[in-house]
Motif scaffolding. Structure first.
Motif, short mmCIF file in Angstrom:
data_model
loop_
_atom_site.label_atom_id
_atom_site.label_comp_id
_atom_site.label_asym_id
_atom_site.label_seq_id
_atom_site.Cartn_x
_atom_site.Cartn_y
_atom_site.Cartn_z
N ALA A 67 0.80 -1.24 0.00
CA ALA A 67 0.00 0.00 0.00
C ALA A 67 0.82 1.28 0.00
CB ALA A 67 -0.94 0.00 1.21
N CYS A 68 2.11 1.19 0.24
CA CYS A 68 2.93 2.40 0.36
C CYS A 68 2.99 3.14 -0.99
CB CYS A 68 4.34 2.04 0.82
SG CYS A 68 5.44 3.46 0.90
N VAL A 69 2.72 4.45 -0.97
CA VAL A 69 2.79 5.25 -2.20
C VAL A 69 4.05 6.13 -2.22
CG1 VAL A 69 0.31 5.24 -2.62
CG2 VAL A 69 1.28 7.02 -1.15
N HIS A 70 4.93 5.89 -1.27
CA HIS A 70 6.21 6.62 -1.19
C HIS A 70 6.03 8.13 -1.15
CE1 HIS A 70 7.43 2.56 -2.34
NE2 HIS A 70 8.54 2.83 -1.70
N CYS A 71 5.04 8.55 -0.37
CA CYS A 71 4.80 9.99 -0.24
C CYS A 71 5.82 10.63 0.70
CB CYS A 71 3.38 10.23 0.30
SG CYS A 71 3.12 9.58 1.97
N GLY A 72 6.42 9.84 1.58
CA GLY A 72 7.45 10.37 2.49
C GLY A 72 6.91 11.06 3.73
N LEU A 73 5.58 11.03 3.93
CA LEU A 73 5.00 11.74 5.07
C LEU A 73 5.41 11.15 6.42
CD1 LEU A 73 1.36 12.47 3.80
CD2 LEU A 73 3.21 14.10 4.18
N CYS A 74 5.83 9.89 6.39
CA CYS A 74 6.19 9.23 7.66
C CYS A 74 7.58 9.64 8.15
CB CYS A 74 6.12 7.71 7.51
SG CYS A 74 7.13 7.11 6.15
N ALA A 75 8.39 10.26 7.29
CA ALA A 75 9.80 10.48 7.63
C ALA A 75 9.96 11.20 8.96
CB ALA A 75 10.50 11.25 6.50
N PRO A 92 11.41 5.74 7.71
CA PRO A 92 10.66 4.49 7.81
C PRO A 92 10.44 3.84 6.45
CG PRO A 92 9.65 6.18 9.18
CD PRO A 92 10.73 6.86 8.39
N VAL A 93 10.18 4.66 5.44
CA VAL A 93 9.86 4.08 4.14
C VAL A 93 11.07 3.35 3.55
CG1 VAL A 93 10.24 6.29 2.95
CG2 VAL A 93 8.89 4.52 1.84
N TRP A 94 12.27 3.90 3.74
CA TRP A 94 13.46 3.20 3.22
C TRP A 94 13.67 1.88 3.96
CZ3 TRP A 94 18.07 1.17 4.82
CH2 TRP A 94 18.99 0.83 3.81
N ASN A 149 1.16 7.77 11.63
CA ASN A 149 1.15 8.97 10.79
C ASN A 149 1.14 8.67 9.29
OD1 ASN A 149 1.43 11.48 12.59
ND2 ASN A 149 2.80 9.99 13.52
N CYS A 150 0.83 7.44 8.92
CA CYS A 150 0.80 7.09 7.50
C CYS A 150 -0.63 7.17 6.96
CB CYS A 150 1.33 5.66 7.29
SG CYS A 150 1.07 5.08 5.61
N PRO A 151 -0.87 7.99 5.92
CA PRO A 151 -2.23 8.12 5.39
C PRO A 151 -2.75 6.84 4.73
CG PRO A 151 -0.66 9.31 4.02
CD PRO A 151 0.09 8.86 5.22
N MET A 152 -1.83 5.94 4.36
CA MET A 152 -2.24 4.70 3.69
C MET A 152 -2.40 3.53 4.68
SD MET A 152 -2.45 5.86 0.72
CE MET A 152 -2.81 4.38 -0.22
N GLY A 153 -2.12 3.78 5.94
CA GLY A 153 -2.26 2.71 6.94
C GLY A 153 -1.15 1.67 6.88
N VAL A 154 -0.02 2.04 6.32
CA VAL A 154 1.10 1.09 6.25
C VAL A 154 1.68 0.90 7.65
CG1 VAL A 154 3.45 0.74 5.38
CG2 VAL A 154 1.67 1.64 3.86
N ASP A 155 1.79 -0.34 8.07
CA ASP A 155 2.29 -0.64 9.42
C ASP A 155 3.76 -1.09 9.31
OD1 ASP A 155 2.77 -1.40 12.01
OD2 ASP A 155 0.81 -2.36 12.28
#
Ligand code: SF4
Ligand code: SF4
Length: 474
Positions: A67-75, A92-94, A149-155
């Motif tokens: 589900a991750c769209v690599h928006c970077g909002l979690c950084a 977190p995304v990396w 803090n992930c809008p896509m609900g990625v855990d």
């Protein structure tokens, strides 16, 4: 690379849970035994890792993998990235992508058809697995602030724990994780406390409380049947902080509680949560639930511990496949009940120093317990100050995820603790209260490293300080 099991009766040799086997059959999955019988070339850890990954992927994991769209909002949620804002490998995304790319290469159709397009790949061998180990154990405290803090609900915390579990099964783990897991498998508690030490410490604390209250009827019962409360503790309390048991015993006595500790099944902590080993998780949690069954206790109460609370209150019932038939609560909830029912009397003036509260990740974010400790502290402290951000947005003590047992990652952990130190300093408090023994050690490290004028306390200590004893003015 040396290949190991996680414990003497551990992952490979653990007794099979018949219910798990039956459920696996019903669901048409390969049974746990089948998993173990599959053979591999000696030392081919990468193949074994991929085999386990394919077998153990679940729907929630697959969602977080895709589900991750690599928006970077979690950084900016992550304390590691805040400490090293120019280092993309701290986002977190990396970190999650290092797991995700393996899933994409070997499970997901996108990576099998066009691996270059979705950056799918690995692991090629032990070197890649070792690198992954250093990411999922060494650069993430599994605090789940990024998840929140992930809008896509990625855990991302779930993915990290999943990868840890696969590596643990292969023995590709930090030495500390191996040692603590082994101790918990072998002795039933993660600090290898012997039964003799356990019983003698309880007797010692009983005598302390008797002397303090001048009351010989005070008891710390062990294996007493038919009680309202089965009290379970963290082995750190026996080894390093027995006063926390004395505080609980004193309060239970004054509240007229019917309670006991079990002789076996008293460790509510669970290293399976940190190592990702669901079988260790099931074994430890089942010890507690079976103790409650054996003694006919009507409620399980968990002393102040973040991952113990999450494991025993929530995850353990799933790992152990045990239906929850009795209330299971934190001792802080028990304390609040006593205060609200007038079963204990307190005077907040006895805690005059400014106090702030640190929300443990496993209690607030992953345990849904945020207001109860504040309601207790409001009654027992004269000067309470919130830390910012707080509640589910609080930053990790930086010792979460089992990191305190992994000495090799300590320098990075303390570097990443800068945001925690800034948070603590800004409160102007003299005391930081936390309802987690792990956070006590994590915060103490931060306070020492950043030279902060604070001391760490727990809720039981503050309530115990504030008690007004019957028949005594002071
Ligand atoms: S994990 Fe969530 S917040 Fe982070 S980059 Fe992916 S979609 Fe965005
Ligand atoms: S779980 Fe916590 S430590 Fe790990 S990547 Fe997310 S925010 Fe960072």
């Amino acid at each position: 690379m040396k290949r190991r099991k996680t414990g003497p009766s551990g992952v490979v040799d653990a007794p099979l849970d018949t219910r798990t086997q039956a459920r696996a059959k019903e669901e048409g999955r390969a049974s746990v035994r089948d998993e173990r019988l599959k053979t591999f070339e000696p030392g081919d850890n990468a193949a074994r890792f991929l085999d386990l990954l394919g077998r153990r992927i679940s729907r929630p994991l697959a969602v977080s993998m895709t589900a991750c769209v690599h928006c970077g909002l979690c950084a900016e949620s992550c304390h590691y990235f805040l400490a090293r804002p120019d280092d993309p490998t701290m986002t977190p995304v990396w970190k999650a992508d290092q797991i995700r790319k393996i899933f994409k290469r070997h499970v997901d159709w996108t990576g099998r058809i066009a691996p270059w397009w979705v950056k799918a790949g690995g692991p090629a061998g032990d070197e890649d697995l070792n690198r992954l180990k250093n990411i999922v154990f060494g650069a993430c405290s599994a605090c789940r602030r990024c998840t929140y803090n992930c809008p896509m609900g990625v855990d991302t915390g779930l993915l990290v724990r999943f990868a840890r579990g696969l590596l643990t099964e292969l023995g590709v783990v930090p030495e500390g994780v191996f040692n603590v897991s082994r101790d918990q498998w072998e002795t039933g508690n993660q600090m290898a406390v012997s039964e003799l030490d356990y019983l003698e410490t309880l007797e010692w604390m009983r005598d302390e409380v008797r002397a303090e209250l001048g009351d010989e009827s005070v008891d710390i019962p062990v294996d007493k049947p038919d009680c309202d409360i089965l009290y379970t503790i963290n082995p750190r309390e026996i080894k390093f902080d027995p006063r926390s048991i004395a505080h609980a015993a004193k309060i239970f006595h004054l509240a007229g509680e019917s309670w006991t500790l079990p002789k076996w099944g008293w460790d509510q902590t669970n290293f399976g949560l940190f190592s990702g080993d669901d079988r260790l998780g099931a074994y430890v949690a089942r010890n507690v639930y079976e103790a409650a069954d054996r003694l006919g206790a009507r409620r399980i109460v968990i002393s102040e511990c973040g991952h113990g609370y999450r494991s025993t209150r929530w995850e353990g019932y799933t790992w152990a496949d045990v239906p929850q038939t009795r209330p299971t609560e934190s001792v802080v909830v028990t304390l609040l009940r006593y205060l609200e029912q007038g079963r204990i009397a307190v005077d907040p003036a006895r805690n005059p120093d400014p106090v702030t509260f640190h929300d443990s990740c496993n209690i607030a974010r992953s345990g849904d317990l945020v207001e109860e400790p504040r309601r207790v502290l409001a009654r027992v402290c004269a000067d309470f100050r919130e830390m910012h951000p707080n509640r589910r947005e609080n930053f990790c003590c930086t010792g979460g995820g089992g990191l305190l047992s992994m000495a090799e990652y300590r320098p990075l952990r303390l570097e990443a603790a800068k945001i925690k130190a800034d948070q603590l300093r800004a409160t102007g408090a003299k005391l930081v209260c936390t309802m987690c023994h792990n956070c006590v050690d994590g915060l103490t490290d931060v306070i020492k490293h950043y030279k902060l004028p604070l001391r760490v306390v727990q809720v039981l200590e503050l309530v115990s300080n504030a008690l007004v004893l019957p028949g005594r003015a002071t």
